[in-house]
Write a protein that holds these residues in place. Structure first.
Motif, PDB file in Angstrom:
ATOM      1  N   PRO A   1      27.677 -17.181 -28.833  1.00  0.00           N
ATOM      2  CA  PRO A   1      27.896 -18.610 -29.093  1.00  0.00           C
ATOM      3  C   PRO A   1      29.214 -19.137 -28.504  1.00  0.00           C
ATOM      4  CG  PRO A   1      27.067 -17.541 -31.085  1.00  0.00           C
ATOM      5  CD  PRO A   1      27.349 -16.454 -30.080  1.00  0.00           C
ATOM      6  N   TYR A   2      30.241 -18.304 -28.496  1.00  0.00           N
ATOM      7  CA  TYR A   2      31.539 -18.753 -27.981  1.00  0.00           C
ATOM      8  C   TYR A   2      31.542 -18.809 -26.467  1.00  0.00           C
ATOM      9  CZ  TYR A   2      32.338 -17.563 -32.781  1.00  0.00           C
ATOM     10  OH  TYR A   2      32.221 -17.498 -34.138  1.00  0.00           O
ATOM     11  N   TRP A   3      30.764 -17.956 -25.853  1.00  0.00           N
ATOM     12  CA  TRP A   3      30.625 -17.959 -24.401  1.00  0.00           C
ATOM     13  C   TRP A   3      29.815 -19.198 -23.990  1.00  0.00           C
ATOM     14  CZ3 TRP A   3      26.138 -14.796 -22.071  1.00  0.00           C
ATOM     15  CH2 TRP A   3      26.068 -14.985 -20.685  1.00  0.00           C
ATOM     16  N   VAL A   4      28.740 -19.459 -24.699  1.00  0.00           N
ATOM     17  CA  VAL A   4      27.930 -20.647 -24.370  1.00  0.00           C
ATOM     18  C   VAL A   4      28.751 -21.918 -24.618  1.00  0.00           C
ATOM     19  CG1 VAL A   4      25.878 -21.976 -25.002  1.00  0.00           C
ATOM     20  CG2 VAL A   4      25.747 -19.476 -24.846  1.00  0.00           C
ATOM     21  N   GLY A   5      29.562 -21.904 -25.685  1.00  0.00           N
ATOM     22  CA  GLY A   5      30.353 -23.087 -26.026  1.00  0.00           C
ATOM     23  C   GLY A   5      31.564 -23.279 -25.139  1.00  0.00           C
TER      24      GLY A   5
ATOM     25  N   ALA B   1      22.268 -21.113 -17.683  1.00  0.00           N
ATOM     26  CA  ALA B   1      21.575 -21.666 -16.514  1.00  0.00           C
ATOM     27  C   ALA B   1      20.889 -22.986 -16.877  1.00  0.00           C
ATOM     28  CB  ALA B   1      20.560 -20.645 -15.984  1.00  0.00           C
ATOM     29  N   TRP B   2      20.297 -23.018 -18.067  1.00  0.00           N
ATOM     30  CA  TRP B   2      19.584 -24.225 -18.498  1.00  0.00           C
ATOM     31  C   TRP B   2      20.565 -25.389 -18.704  1.00  0.00           C
ATOM     32  CZ3 TRP B   2      14.437 -24.914 -18.430  1.00  0.00           C
ATOM     33  CH2 TRP B   2      13.919 -26.052 -19.068  1.00  0.00           C
ATOM     34  N   LEU B   3      21.709 -25.072 -19.280  1.00  0.00           N
ATOM     35  CA  LEU B   3      22.712 -26.115 -19.533  1.00  0.00           C
ATOM     36  C   LEU B   3      23.309 -26.640 -18.228  1.00  0.00           C
ATOM     37  CD1 LEU B   3      24.509 -24.515 -22.618  1.00  0.00           C
ATOM     38  CD2 LEU B   3      23.146 -26.618 -22.638  1.00  0.00           C
ATOM     39  N   ASP B   4      23.270 -25.812 -17.184  1.00  0.00           N
ATOM     40  CA  ASP B   4      23.858 -26.202 -15.899  1.00  0.00           C
ATOM     41  C   ASP B   4      22.859 -26.919 -14.994  1.00  0.00           C
ATOM     42  OD1 ASP B   4      26.226 -25.123 -16.683  1.00  0.00           O
ATOM     43  OD2 ASP B   4      25.942 -23.205 -15.657  1.00  0.00           O
TER      44      ASP B   4
ATOM     45  N   PRO C   1      19.284 -32.955 -13.718  1.00  0.00           N
ATOM     46  CA  PRO C   1      20.276 -33.479 -14.665  1.00  0.00           C
ATOM     47  C   PRO C   1      20.456 -32.557 -15.866  1.00  0.00           C
ATOM     48  CG  PRO C   1      18.177 -34.599 -14.950  1.00  0.00           C
ATOM     49  CD  PRO C   1      18.008 -33.694 -13.769  1.00  0.00           C
ATOM     50  N   ALA C   2      21.660 -32.556 -16.408  1.00  0.00           N
ATOM     51  CA  ALA C   2      21.969 -31.665 -17.519  1.00  0.00           C
ATOM     52  C   ALA C   2      21.254 -32.134 -18.777  1.00  0.00           C
ATOM     53  CB  ALA C   2      23.483 -31.658 -17.755  1.00  0.00           C
ATOM     54  N   PRO C   3      20.829 -31.185 -19.610  1.00  0.00           N
ATOM     55  CA  PRO C   3      20.232 -31.572 -20.889  1.00  0.00           C
ATOM     56  C   PRO C   3      21.250 -32.326 -21.743  1.00  0.00           C
ATOM     57  CG  PRO C   3      20.528 -29.164 -20.733  1.00  0.00           C
ATOM     58  CD  PRO C   3      20.863 -29.725 -19.402  1.00  0.00           C
TER      59      PRO C   3
ATOM     60  N   ASP D   1      16.123 -31.744 -25.196  1.00  0.00           N
ATOM     61  CA  ASP D   1      16.120 -31.208 -23.834  1.00  0.00           C
ATOM     62  C   ASP D   1      16.358 -29.710 -23.843  1.00  0.00           C
ATOM     63  OD1 ASP D   1      15.977 -33.914 -22.966  1.00  0.00           O
ATOM     64  OD2 ASP D   1      18.149 -34.064 -23.219  1.00  0.00           O
ATOM     65  N   ILE D   2      16.804 -29.220 -24.984  1.00  0.00           N
ATOM     66  CA  ILE D   2      16.994 -27.772 -25.149  1.00  0.00           C
ATOM     67  C   ILE D   2      16.825 -27.462 -26.636  1.00  0.00           C
ATOM     68  CG2 ILE D   2      19.508 -28.087 -25.268  1.00  0.00           C
ATOM     69  CD1 ILE D   2      19.822 -25.245 -24.168  1.00  0.00           C
TER      70      ILE D   2
END
Lengths: 458, 458
Positions: free
Chosen positions: B49-53, B148-151, B154-156, B243-244
């Motif tokens: 979670p901290y890496w994604v955040g 990858a999805w967040l990047d 257009p971004a979610p 979107d996610i």
């Protein structure tokens, strides 16, 4: 007629005893008079270095409860600026003098008495020679005097702190924060003898890094002065110029009155009490706080560890018992934490020298780890040292030096030690884990593992 | 010939077991093969979670030890991207397929086997329907996919997190940190059911304060999609655009393989092991980590508490035993800490509902205090709740919600609970006191006092 409780000393222990007794017995059952020599009640002497250093703005912030609160909310007759000069155990009364009324004498009879006179700074003869600019750090009045001296014009520029214990180190930092050039003089091989030398060395490094001139193995023998104002500290080597001298030589039980009244004193110089805080051999007489000695639960020996947290607990226990309840103070294990600049320093149980003196055979284990998961922002290093008894594996002591979120990890170790856990049992402890708070093996557990290895347990 | 150890699963438990066994037995005595389905070994799933955040920059920071280290420094034959598909207990061999080599089959004989397959996210049927944009948070590959999805471009913009446990709450915060509008959907009455509702309410308030739309009492029933890409979460009320979608519905033991091989499973669904981490009834077969169940030391019941700290300890215990030493895993007491924005949340022992279910009669006591002396800069409030058994006074559980230096205070409580201390005994504990670290009565001690009062002890 109501029973009469008289309390000598209006700080943590005395006022905790008074309030707990009141909580259980209303004024019509128990009258309470508390004598306090100073102007304040229930204040945090431990906060004085931070107030002097400017971290805490206001003296009154250090006062947990002023006399008015005790008078109005607790119906306790608090008499500040009253010094008790005698305890007459035969007539069961105390004799006090009102300091602001020409030392007018007051006699107050009691059925129950709480002796809670606290501690006094250790003062070598040179410190009481009448030279001004020399300060203890024990009472709010001391703090006021220190502040006034620092605010003089021209302001003092060079501070010498004598003694490198907790208070000495905290005051050295406070003087740096006030912009003074600071020398810390310690008679022993290094300051912070409250931890083992290898751990203390980490603290010494930090003090030097802060610009404090740390002089060890140096004894202060006197003071030089100019017109009665301190000018230098004389040592067994060269003199050290000083515009202000702060005493950090420790404190000892305040037992002047106890000696006169023949209260029993123990080998540490503190008043001897039992588990319920009764003065040994004197029915109806109780004592609590920095003036008593406690039992160390690891060594089994009497110790004098003057800390507000013990004073509060002991006062509470005395008050519950006076109030008709049942409570005991189970002794201490020597837990202490302090902050030195950005270093956190903590200990519990026995140091190596203490474990030797108590006759234990033990191993030590020292580890370096981090307060958070290594990859988490703000991860800082800490060093933990454990002492474990050979044969049994029982934890005997623990010390921590770290940068942040380090010191209070001593609590888990203190509770483990309190419960006589072995280091092997400790490895299995279910401590809190999440990346912002600990690596997956908390430093405490890593230290326990290393101690298991040191014991040679397979 | 050397004895042969095969490890299934190359994360915390499996690799701890392998390294501990190696530490005690060199390669000529014990050969070790470890199969790992993914590309990584010994990583911190808790850090995802901290890496994604964005708090942790690099995925590789989460890897404690890569396969090369195990190969080079430990002589452990780590085979990543190998999925074990069968355990043949009669022939004592495992069957694996090499995922990057056209599923080439590998057979590996063993004398000792460690089953350490971890856990899998709880996935309702709608989550596995093939709609893209739906993510678990269990492996580094999950984290890669999320990133990858967040990047995307257009971004979610709108995230829906389903499930309000630790991971759900941490992921909701991570999505806020990434700039998304976040809805947290929880089927129960409130998120953070890992603490009692009164304590959880403090967390819900904070989540809402962060702008997270917290929807409780709402069940997700399906997904809407556009061309196979998630467009909304369908609920038993109105749909929520997304979107996610992040799954935070908890994880369960990964026992697919265990079922096939007929390893014994307990009532929680985890593999049944004894204190030495031997799979019950199967000599030479060991299990450890998120795939096993543990004994809760307070309730005496089996529980499944998947945490890296337990996985490491259990793996270590298995490895020591395989290596010829003696070690036991003594069970768990449910300690957990988490950070929600600037709130620290911690628990140990039993919640109120759990204590009820286990048949305890108990009182609760809740106090508010501060992390430092009230006058010390940075003093923040915290709330502590204790559960104590009627009659005995034994501590049964503790929960903390606070702002700073709060969560890890659970450790002192956990060690007290571990040792079956009563709240009355706890009042006497010698915990670290100094103004930067605690009020003169540490919050833990204040809570213990209040619990004593609640028990009606005189």
């Amino acid at each position: 007629m109501a029973e009469r409780l008289v309390v000598i000393g209006g700080d943590a222990a005395g006022m905790s005893a008074a309030s707990q007794a009141r909580r259980r017995r209303p004024a019509e059952e128990l009258s309470i008079v508390a004598f306090e020599r100073g102007r304040f009640t229930s204040y945090s002497a431990c906060g004085i270095p931070y107030w002097v250093g400017g971290l805490v703005d206001d003296r009154d912030d250090l006062i947990a409860r002023p006399p008015e609160v005790f008078r109005d909310d607790y119906e306790i007759d608090v008499r500040t600026r009253h010094e008790v000069v005698d305890i007459d155990l035969d007539r069961r009364e105390v004799v006090a003098v009102a300091l602001d009324e020409g030392r007018r004498e007051v006699r107050e009879p009691f059925d129950q008495l709480v002796y809670a006179t606290g501690a006094v700074p250790v003062q070598p003869p040179w410190a009481t020679s009448g030279v001004t600019g020399v300060f203890g750090v024990q009472t709010l009045d001391d703090g006021d005097a220190l502040h006034a001296w620092l605010d003089r014009d021209p302001a003092p520029k060079r501070a010498v702190v004598v003694g490198g214990g907790y208070i000495g180190v905290e005051m050295a930092e406070a003087m740096v924060n006030r912009g003074l050039a600071v020398t810390l003089v310690e008679r022993g091989p290094q300051p912070m003898s409250t931890v083992d030398p290898d751990m203390g060395a980490l603290v010494t490094d930090r003090l030097s890094g802060l610009g404090i001139d740390v002089r060890t193995g140096l004894a202060v023998t006197g003071l030089d002065h100019r017109d009665g104002v301190v000018a230098a500290v004389v040592t067994d080597s060269e003199p050290i110029p000083a515009d202000i001298v702060v005493l950090g030589l420790g404190i000892k039980p305040n037992t002047t009155l106890a000696r006169t009244a023949r209260l029993p004193l123990g080998p540490t110089g503190g008043v001897r009490v039992d588990l319920r805080m009764r003065v040994v051999g004197l029915p109806g007489v109780w004592a609590a706080g920095d003036c008593v000695e406690s039992v160390h639960r690891v060594s089994g020996q009497p110790v004098h560890i003057p800390l507000g947290t013990h004073a509060n607990k002991q006062g509470r226990v005395a008050g519950i018992n006076i109030g008709g309840g049942y409570a005991t103070f189970p002794g201490v294990i020597g837990t202490a934490v302090t902050r030195v600049c950005d270093l956190e320093v903590a200990r519990t149980g026995l140091l190596s020298t203490e474990a030797d003196a108590a006759g234990f055979s033990f191993v030590t284990a020292t580890v370096e780890s981090t307060n958070r998961a290594g990859y988490f922002p703000g991860a800082d290093f800490m060093t933990i040292k454990l002492l474990a008894e050979r044969g049994t594996g029982r934890l005997l002591g623990a010390q921590i030096v770290g940068k942040s979120e380090a010191a209070k990890r001593i609590d888990a170790l203190a509770v483990a030690l309190w419960n006589n856990m072995t280091v092997e049992e400790m490895v299995g402890l279910d401590l809190g884990y999440a990346p912002p708070y600990a690596p997956v093996w908390d430093p405490v557990l890593i230290a326990a593992r290393k101690a298991v290895d040191a014991l040679g347990v397979k």
